[in-house]
Design a protein around this motif. Sequence first.
Motif, PDB file in Angstrom:
ATOM      1  N   LEU A 115      44.176  35.220  37.178  1.00  0.00           N
ATOM      2  CA  LEU A 115      43.186  35.185  38.259  1.00  0.00           C
ATOM      3  C   LEU A 115      42.959  36.593  38.810  1.00  0.00           C
ATOM      4  N   PRO A 116      41.762  36.863  39.334  1.00  0.00           N
ATOM      5  CA  PRO A 116      41.511  38.183  39.942  1.00  0.00           C
ATOM      6  C   PRO A 116      42.427  38.404  41.145  1.00  0.00           C
ATOM      7  N   LEU A 117      42.799  39.674  41.361  1.00  0.00           N
ATOM      8  CA  LEU A 117      43.745  40.036  42.421  1.00  0.00           C
ATOM      9  C   LEU A 117      43.085  40.952  43.440  1.00  0.00           C
ATOM     10  N   SER A 118      43.218  40.585  44.712  1.00  0.00           N
ATOM     11  CA  SER A 118      42.835  41.461  45.828  1.00  0.00           C
ATOM     12  C   SER A 118      44.129  41.962  46.436  1.00  0.00           C
ATOM     13  N   SER A 138      33.650  31.393  44.879  1.00  0.00           N
ATOM     14  CA  SER A 138      33.565  32.005  43.551  1.00  0.00           C
ATOM     15  C   SER A 138      34.720  31.603  42.639  1.00  0.00           C
ATOM     16  N   GLY A 139      35.572  30.692  43.069  1.00  0.00           N
ATOM     17  CA  GLY A 139      36.703  30.234  42.254  1.00  0.00           C
ATOM     18  C   GLY A 139      38.032  30.626  42.878  1.00  0.00           C
TER      19      GLY A 139
END
Length: 165
Positions: A115-118, A138-139
Amino acid sequence: MEELYSETYLKAKPSPKRTMARIGFIVLCVALVYIAVFVMQSTPMLFFAVVIDGFIVYFMPSGNIAYEYVFVDGQIDFDIIIAGNKRKTKKRTDLEKVDIIAPEDSPSLNQYQNLPLSDFSSGIKSDKHFIAVSRSDSGQERIKFTPDEKLIENMKFKGRSKIQC
């Protein structure tokens, strides 16, 4: 019922990207003055180089970064504070939209690695960082942060089953 509230402020280590941008701008400033003085040997060009350097320094990314996490009754705001005076909310999530919050090295996060990471953590390796897996429009995404004990306790009180320590 009493409202749960917590504020966590922490200074962060600047990202490598931000550090490289600062170094690049400093090198550019020095190069402009060098070219104006030694290569072109022109007073108008030196004046022009100094004016351009002034703009570069004014717009240069700050090396002084801090994060603040504000937890109010189940909602967490992740704010960035730049140079001690510019604040911006970067992310806002609710514990109802969070699937799991666990230390970053927890095996329970293995299924979420793609998953994308912030990253809103301190960036200091010795600090204990947590990952929150949150659902948004956005998921799913991962949010990395460095909470203090009070924030962890408030999150446990509001959503015990989602917090793994």
